[in-house]
Design an enzyme around this catalytic site. Structure first.
Site, PDB file in Angstrom:
ATOM      1  N   HIS A 154      21.890  14.784  19.711  1.00  0.00           N
ATOM      2  CA  HIS A 154      21.276  13.678  20.452  1.00  0.00           C
ATOM      3  C   HIS A 154      21.742  12.337  19.887  1.00  0.00           C
ATOM      4  CE1 HIS A 154      18.669  16.382  22.567  1.00  0.00           C
ATOM      5  NE2 HIS A 154      17.865  16.648  21.565  1.00  0.00           N
TER       6      HIS A 154
ATOM      7  N   ARG B 240      20.517  12.158  32.853  1.00  0.00           N
ATOM      8  CA  ARG B 240      19.566  12.418  33.932  1.00  0.00           C
ATOM      9  C   ARG B 240      18.889  11.109  34.284  1.00  0.00           C
ATOM     10  NH1 ARG B 240      14.355  16.479  32.934  1.00  0.00           N
ATOM     11  NH2 ARG B 240      13.805  16.776  35.126  1.00  0.00           N
TER      12      ARG B 240
ATOM     13  N   SER C 198       9.633  13.758  31.610  1.00  0.00           N
ATOM     14  CA  SER C 198       9.847  15.005  30.889  1.00  0.00           C
ATOM     15  C   SER C 198       9.530  14.823  29.396  1.00  0.00           C
ATOM     16  CB  SER C 198      11.297  15.466  31.076  1.00  0.00           C
ATOM     17  OG  SER C 198      11.551  16.661  30.397  1.00  0.00           O
TER      18      SER C 198
ATOM     19  N   LYS D 210       9.205  22.102  34.487  1.00  0.00           N
ATOM     20  CA  LYS D 210       9.175  22.036  35.941  1.00  0.00           C
ATOM     21  C   LYS D 210      10.579  22.119  36.526  1.00  0.00           C
ATOM     22  CE  LYS D 210       6.613  19.420  39.429  1.00  0.00           C
ATOM     23  NZ  LYS D 210       5.682  18.291  39.608  1.00  0.00           N
ATOM     24  N   GLY D 211      11.517  21.485  35.872  1.00  0.00           N
ATOM     25  CA  GLY D 211      12.918  21.588  36.281  1.00  0.00           C
ATOM     26  C   GLY D 211      13.217  21.002  37.646  1.00  0.00           C
TER      27      GLY D 211
HETATM   28  P1  A3P Z   1      11.213  18.895  32.961  1.00  0.00           P
HETATM   29  O1  A3P Z   1      10.368  18.545  31.796  1.00  0.00           O
HETATM   30  O2  A3P Z   1      11.312  17.776  33.954  1.00  0.00           O
HETATM   31  O3  A3P Z   1      10.820  20.176  33.616  1.00  0.00           O
HETATM   32  P2  A3P Z   1      16.362  19.410  27.503  1.00  0.00           P
HETATM   33  O4  A3P Z   1      16.918  20.789  27.555  1.00  0.00           O
HETATM   34  O5  A3P Z   1      17.410  18.364  27.335  1.00  0.00           O
HETATM   35  O6  A3P Z   1      15.262  19.300  26.517  1.00  0.00           O
HETATM   36  O7  A3P Z   1      15.751  19.098  28.940  1.00  0.00           O
HETATM   37  C1  A3P Z   1      14.603  19.778  29.404  1.00  0.00           C
HETATM   38  C2  A3P Z   1      14.437  19.542  30.880  1.00  0.00           C
HETATM   39  O8  A3P Z   1      15.427  20.323  31.591  1.00  0.00           O
HETATM   40  C3  A3P Z   1      13.081  19.998  31.373  1.00  0.00           C
HETATM   41  O9  A3P Z   1      12.726  19.114  32.426  1.00  0.00           O
HETATM   42  C4  A3P Z   1      13.412  21.404  31.849  1.00  0.00           C
HETATM   43  O10 A3P Z   1      12.481  21.937  32.753  1.00  0.00           O
HETATM   44  C5  A3P Z   1      14.750  21.186  32.510  1.00  0.00           C
HETATM   45  N1  A3P Z   1      15.505  22.442  32.678  1.00  0.00           N
HETATM   46  C6  A3P Z   1      15.733  23.401  31.752  1.00  0.00           C
HETATM   47  N2  A3P Z   1      16.405  24.430  32.292  1.00  0.00           N
HETATM   48  C7  A3P Z   1      16.613  24.133  33.581  1.00  0.00           C
HETATM   49  C8  A3P Z   1      17.256  24.813  34.678  1.00  0.00           C
HETATM   50  N3  A3P Z   1      17.809  26.024  34.521  1.00  0.00           N
HETATM   51  N4  A3P Z   1      17.270  24.201  35.877  1.00  0.00           N
HETATM   52  C9  A3P Z   1      16.703  22.985  36.036  1.00  0.00           C
HETATM   53  N5  A3P Z   1      16.087  22.293  35.058  1.00  0.00           N
HETATM   54  C10 A3P Z   1      16.034  22.863  33.838  1.00  0.00           C
END
Ligand code: A3P
Length: 280
Positions: free
Chosen positions: A89, A111, A119, A241-242
């Site tokens: 990061h 994003r 998120s 939630k994704g």
């Molecule tokens: P949300 O909190 O909006 O659901 P990171 O991996 O960088 O920590 O990011 C996490 C975010 O990516 C979360 O967002 C998570 O739900 C989403 N995410 C993880 N896997 C995913 C997938 N296969 N498709 C879509 N979103 C995904």
């Protein structure tokens, strides 16, 4: 609770990134075939990591983030005999210079910062390694001020965008992955010079859907070595939630105006961010 966070070069880190490790990163020995997976937190790092590891038919190891852990980290990474995919990061300026000198391949995923903020808010609420946040309103202010782990989203994005023309950096967007994952995966295979058939790409995309990844994680009982986020080793906190546009369920109209005002001001010189937040 103040001791959960410490500042390094003006950026808040959790105590899971030890100051000694952060100080020693400049001396890190990169390998030419290292691949860096770069993101501001909550931008889809785990999703992208899940996709990328499925693209190789040779032995690759996805490590924990380079800034996660204590001083023993550098040796641990040095001792790894397989090809390394290293998440981080860090903003561009803090990246160990060796990765830059050796022109290692780097993939930067970002994003819509409105969705990233939402998120991250939920992540703060669920993650015992992060300070307590009482309300969305309070978090919204902290996010805009860059008073959150890994610092300001705007500064992070800008530090990387400055290297937009570097041939060894590929820029990806969460929203593009949601819209058309196979096309993004194709782009990744070209960038990494991997030979993956159309059929395999389709299959990998199916296995990388939100619901598949969430249920895989629940089944596998959260292996801590599988973390690709410097802020937790609990994968169950990742799949919330994704969706694209969840900010609309959190932002008040006034907050939205304020966010866009600050966005426009900070991102005035950004080419890549233009239209970024208005489209979704
Ligand atoms: P949300 O909190 O909006 O659901 P990171 O991996 O960088 O920590 O990011 C996490 C975010 O990516 C979360 O967002 C998570 O739900 C989403 N995410 C993880 N896997 C995913 C997938 N296969 N498709 C879509 N979103 C995904």
């Amino acid at each position: 609770e103040a001791e959960l966070i410490h500042m390094f070069k003006g950026i808040p880190f959790t105590t899971r990134s030890s100051p000694e490790l952060l100080k020693s990163l400049d001396a890190f020995d990169a390998r030419e075939d290292d691949v860096l997976l770069v993101s501001y937190p909550k931008s889809g790092t785990h999703w992208l990591a899940g996709v990328i590891t499925k693209l190789y038919d040779t032995q690759v190891t996805i490590t924990s983030p380079i800034e996660f852990g204590d001083i023993s980290k550098l040796e641990e990474l040095n001792n790894l005999s397989s090809k390394r995919i290293i998440p981080t990061h860090l903003d561009y300026n803090m990246l160990p210079p060796n990765f830059k000198n050796k022109k290692c391949k780097m993939i930067y995923i970002s994003r819509n910062p409105k969705d990233t903020a939402v998120s991250m808010y939920h992540y703060y609420r669920d993650n015992p390694n992060l300070p307590t946040i009482d309300t969305w309103t309070a978090f919204f202010d902290l996010f805009l001020k860059g008073n959150v782990v890994c610092g300001s989203w705007f500064d992070h994005f800008l530090s990387w965008e400055e290297h937009e023309d570097d041939k060894n950096i590929l820029f990806l967007f969460y929203e593009d992955m949601k819209k058309d994952l196979p096309t993004v995966v194709k782009k990744i295979t070209l960038f990494l010079s991997l030979n993956v058939s159309e059929k395999d790409i389709q299959e990998i995309c199916q296995k990388s859907s939100f619901s598949e990844m969430k249920s895989d994680t629940e089944k596998e009982n959260s292996d801590p070595s599988h973390t690709v986020c410097a802020l937790t080793s609990n994968r169950n906190l990742i799949f919330r939630k994704g969706a694209v546009g969840d900010w609309k369920n959190h932002f008040t109209p006034k907050q939205n105006r304020r966010f866009e005002e600050i966005f426009n001001e900070k991102m005035k010189l950004s080419k890549m961010a233009q239209g970024f937040i208005y489209e979704f």
